[in-house]
Design a protein around this motif. Structure first.
Motif, PDB file in Angstrom:
ATOM      1  N   VAL A   1      19.867   3.580   0.950  1.00 36.18           N
ATOM      2  CA  VAL A   1      19.279   2.432   0.861  1.00 36.18           C
ATOM      3  C   VAL A   1      18.900   2.169  -0.774  1.00 36.18           C
ATOM      4  CG1 VAL A   1      17.159   1.119   1.323  1.00 36.18           C
ATOM      5  CG2 VAL A   1      18.404   2.445   3.125  1.00 36.18           C
ATOM      6  N   THR A   2      19.207   0.951  -1.005  1.00 36.59           N
ATOM      7  CA  THR A   2      18.921   0.607  -2.610  1.00 36.59           C
ATOM      8  C   THR A   2      17.731  -0.400  -2.555  1.00 36.59           C
ATOM      9  OG1 THR A   2      20.465  -1.289  -2.379  1.00 36.59           O
ATOM     10  CG2 THR A   2      21.284   0.899  -3.339  1.00 36.59           C
ATOM     11  N   GLY A   3      17.206  -0.822  -1.499  1.00 30.21           N
ATOM     12  CA  GLY A   3      16.148  -1.876  -1.734  1.00 30.21           C
ATOM     13  C   GLY A   3      15.376  -1.899  -0.116  1.00 30.21           C
ATOM     14  N   PHE A   4      14.180  -1.800   0.077  1.00 32.63           N
ATOM     15  CA  PHE A   4      13.578  -1.643   0.912  1.00 32.63           C
ATOM     16  C   PHE A   4      11.935  -2.179   0.903  1.00 32.63           C
ATOM     17  CE2 PHE A   4      11.297  -0.204   4.771  1.00 32.63           C
ATOM     18  CZ  PHE A   4      12.022  -0.237   5.928  1.00 32.63           C
ATOM     19  N   ARG A   5      11.472  -2.872   1.629  1.00 29.49           N
ATOM     20  CA  ARG A   5      10.071  -3.422   1.546  1.00 29.49           C
ATOM     21  C   ARG A   5       9.802  -3.978   2.994  1.00 29.49           C
ATOM     22  NH1 ARG A   5       8.391  -8.204   2.307  1.00 29.49           N
ATOM     23  NH2 ARG A   5       9.717  -9.947   2.453  1.00 29.49           N
ATOM     24  N   VAL A   6       8.491  -3.606   3.441  1.00 32.21           N
ATOM     25  CA  VAL A   6       7.622  -3.858   4.567  1.00 32.21           C
ATOM     26  C   VAL A   6       6.625  -4.687   4.428  1.00 32.21           C
ATOM     27  CG1 VAL A   6       8.887  -2.434   6.262  1.00 32.21           C
ATOM     28  CG2 VAL A   6       7.036  -1.559   4.979  1.00 32.21           C
ATOM     29  N   GLN A   7       5.963  -5.455   5.114  1.00 38.60           N
ATOM     30  CA  GLN A   7       4.643  -6.328   4.975  1.00 38.60           C
ATOM     31  C   GLN A   7       4.219  -6.196   6.293  1.00 38.60           C
ATOM     32  OE1 GLN A   7       2.981  -8.225   2.321  1.00 38.60           O
ATOM     33  NE2 GLN A   7       1.267  -7.936   3.713  1.00 38.60           N
ATOM     34  N   GLY A   8       2.875  -5.642   6.544  1.00 41.33           N
ATOM     35  CA  GLY A   8       2.198  -5.688   7.769  1.00 41.33           C
ATOM     36  C   GLY A   8       1.304  -7.045   8.048  1.00 41.33           C
ATOM     37  N   PHE A   9       1.102  -7.160   9.079  1.00 41.32           N
ATOM     38  CA  PHE A   9       0.201  -8.361   9.666  1.00 41.32           C
ATOM     39  C   PHE A   9      -0.395  -8.171  10.544  1.00 41.32           C
ATOM     40  CE2 PHE A   9       3.868 -10.233   7.533  1.00 41.32           C
ATOM     41  CZ  PHE A   9       3.405 -11.035   6.647  1.00 41.32           C
ATOM     42  N   HIS A  10      -1.778  -8.540  10.893  1.00 35.24           N
ATOM     43  CA  HIS A  10      -2.637  -8.359  12.187  1.00 35.24           C
ATOM     44  C   HIS A  10      -3.031  -9.993  12.503  1.00 35.24           C
ATOM     45  CE1 HIS A  10      -6.308  -7.122  14.650  1.00 35.24           C
ATOM     46  NE2 HIS A  10      -5.121  -6.947  15.461  1.00 35.24           N
ATOM     47  N   ASP A  11      -2.522 -10.330  13.705  1.00 34.03           N
ATOM     48  CA  ASP A  11      -3.002 -11.792  13.898  1.00 34.03           C
ATOM     49  C   ASP A  11      -2.632 -12.690  13.009  1.00 34.03           C
ATOM     50  OD1 ASP A  11      -4.180 -10.647  16.470  1.00 34.03           O
ATOM     51  OD2 ASP A  11      -6.029 -10.710  15.524  1.00 34.03           O
ATOM     52  N   GLY A  12      -1.446 -12.483  12.154  1.00 35.99           N
ATOM     53  CA  GLY A  12      -1.049 -13.304  11.352  1.00 35.99           C
ATOM     54  C   GLY A  12      -1.312 -13.221   9.889  1.00 35.99           C
ATOM     55  N   LEU A  13      -2.438 -12.239   9.644  1.00 29.75           N
ATOM     56  CA  LEU A  13      -2.976 -12.100   8.348  1.00 29.75           C
ATOM     57  C   LEU A  13      -2.375 -10.645   7.636  1.00 29.75           C
ATOM     58  CD1 LEU A  13      -6.786 -12.742   9.176  1.00 29.75           C
ATOM     59  CD2 LEU A  13      -4.986 -14.416   7.883  1.00 29.75           C
ATOM     60  N   PRO A  14      -1.967 -10.839   6.288  1.00 28.93           N
ATOM     61  CA  PRO A  14      -1.711  -9.607   5.502  1.00 28.93           C
ATOM     62  C   PRO A  14      -2.650  -8.383   5.708  1.00 28.93           C
ATOM     63  CG  PRO A  14      -1.381 -11.571   4.352  1.00 28.93           C
ATOM     64  CD  PRO A  14      -2.219 -11.988   5.375  1.00 28.93           C
ATOM     65  N   VAL A  15      -2.057  -7.292   6.069  1.00 27.62           N
ATOM     66  CA  VAL A  15      -2.841  -6.136   6.031  1.00 27.62           C
ATOM     67  C   VAL A  15      -2.464  -4.820   5.161  1.00 27.62           C
ATOM     68  CG1 VAL A  15      -3.974  -6.318   8.357  1.00 27.62           C
ATOM     69  CG2 VAL A  15      -1.591  -5.104   8.066  1.00 27.62           C
ATOM     70  N   GLY A  16      -1.336  -5.066   4.704  1.00 31.74           N
ATOM     71  CA  GLY A  16      -0.763  -4.205   3.751  1.00 31.74           C
ATOM     72  C   GLY A  16       0.953  -4.297   3.499  1.00 31.74           C
ATOM     73  N   PHE A  17       1.411  -3.412   2.501  1.00 27.50           N
ATOM     74  CA  PHE A  17       2.623  -3.682   2.114  1.00 27.50           C
ATOM     75  C   PHE A  17       2.957  -2.301   1.307  1.00 27.50           C
ATOM     76  CE2 PHE A  17       5.359  -4.521  -1.748  1.00 27.50           C
ATOM     77  CZ  PHE A  17       6.493  -5.057  -1.294  1.00 27.50           C
ATOM     78  N   TRP A  18       4.462  -2.168   1.528  1.00 32.76           N
ATOM     79  CA  TRP A  18       5.089  -1.050   0.851  1.00 32.76           C
ATOM     80  C   TRP A  18       6.393  -1.278   0.595  1.00 32.76           C
ATOM     81  CZ3 TRP A  18       9.123   2.316   1.817  1.00 32.76           C
ATOM     82  CH2 TRP A  18       8.934   3.514   0.876  1.00 32.76           C
ATOM     83  N   SER A  19       6.986  -0.652  -0.576  1.00 36.99           N
ATOM     84  CA  SER A  19       8.372  -1.168  -0.700  1.00 36.99           C
ATOM     85  C   SER A  19       8.991   0.105  -1.382  1.00 36.99           C
ATOM     86  CB  SER A  19       8.540  -2.275  -1.976  1.00 36.99           C
ATOM     87  OG  SER A  19       8.124  -1.614  -3.139  1.00 36.99           O
ATOM     88  N   LEU A  20      10.316   0.290  -1.616  1.00 39.05           N
ATOM     89  CA  LEU A  20      10.890   1.247  -1.942  1.00 39.05           C
ATOM     90  C   LEU A  20      10.555   1.587  -3.203  1.00 39.05           C
ATOM     91  CD1 LEU A  20      12.968   3.625  -1.265  1.00 39.05           C
ATOM     92  CD2 LEU A  20      14.808   1.993  -1.892  1.00 39.05           C
ATOM     93  N   ALA A  21      10.451   0.707  -4.218  1.00 37.95           N
ATOM     94  CA  ALA A  21       9.855   0.722  -5.559  1.00 37.95           C
ATOM     95  C   ALA A  21       8.648   1.654  -5.751  1.00 37.95           C
ATOM     96  CB  ALA A  21       9.385  -0.438  -6.126  1.00 37.95           C
ATOM     97  N   MET A  22       7.719   1.787  -4.681  1.00 40.54           N
ATOM     98  CA  MET A  22       6.496   2.539  -4.671  1.00 40.54           C
ATOM     99  C   MET A  22       6.882   4.064  -4.228  1.00 40.54           C
ATOM    100  SD  MET A  22       4.485  -0.548  -2.584  1.00 40.54           S
ATOM    101  CE  MET A  22       2.946   0.034  -2.676  1.00 40.54           C
TER     102      MET A  22
END
Length: 173
Positions: free
Chosen positions: A58-79
């Motif tokens: 994998v050369t790029g990857f990212r995920v963004q989490g939500f709870h009831d539509g509000l952002p709760v956290g983020f992670w990407s391959l760059a991290m």
């Protein structure tokens, strides 16, 4: 004149070795109790239709989490760090992340979250685990048990031009 020759030579090298094409897909996960996740995966287009690929391809990857539509956290391959829990399997033929939680059958996912789902980073930390007990998320180094769903729930990816609906609750009308 010398600078012009160097520039022409550099331009020639760039055209002689074109950049590899990238395949990019988006996905969303709908967990329990209002927890959702949106993400993207990228890998060399040459791997399309080859079957299962893993985190090393994998050369790029990212995920963004939500709870009831509000952002709760983020992670990407760059991290990614050496201590990050990072295990991924993706089927380039079916465009699915295999699920069910078996490492030997390549159906296990650890995206910045180990099997305990408690190592995704402190404030703003987010991770996803598709293990043998459940699919669930980690927020701020804490397993969010309330997010857990059946480990065999399909996790499909889609082309970037498809409009995704990652709402935890589908409208009735």
């Amino acid at each position: 004149m010398t600078l012009r020759l160097i520039a022409l030579a550099a331009a020639g090298l760039l055209t002689a070795h074109p950049a590899a094409a990238t395949a990019r897909f988006q996905f969303c996960w709908i967990g329990a109790n209002g927890y959702t996740m949106e993400g993207q995966i990228e890998f060399p287009e040459a791997l399309l239709d080859t079957g299962i690929i893993n985190e090393t391809q994998v050369t790029g990857f990212r995920v963004q989490g939500f709870h009831d539509g509000l952002p709760v956290g983020f992670w990407s391959l760059a991290m990614l760090k050496p201590e990050t829990s990072w295990l991924l399997h993706f089927d380039t033929r079916s465009l699915q992340f295999p699920t069910g939680g078996s490492r030997s059958q390549q159906t296990y996912q650890e995206w910045n979250a180990n099997g305990e789902v408690n190592d995704c980073g402190a404030v703003g930390g987010f991770g996803f685990n598709g293990g043998n007990w459940a699919q669930d998320v980690c927020i701020d180094n804490t397993w969010i048990e309330a997010s857990s769903i059946d480990p065999f729930t399909p996790l499909q990816a889609y082309p970037m031009d498809v409009r995704l609906n990652c709402d935890a609750v589908l409208p009735i009308s």
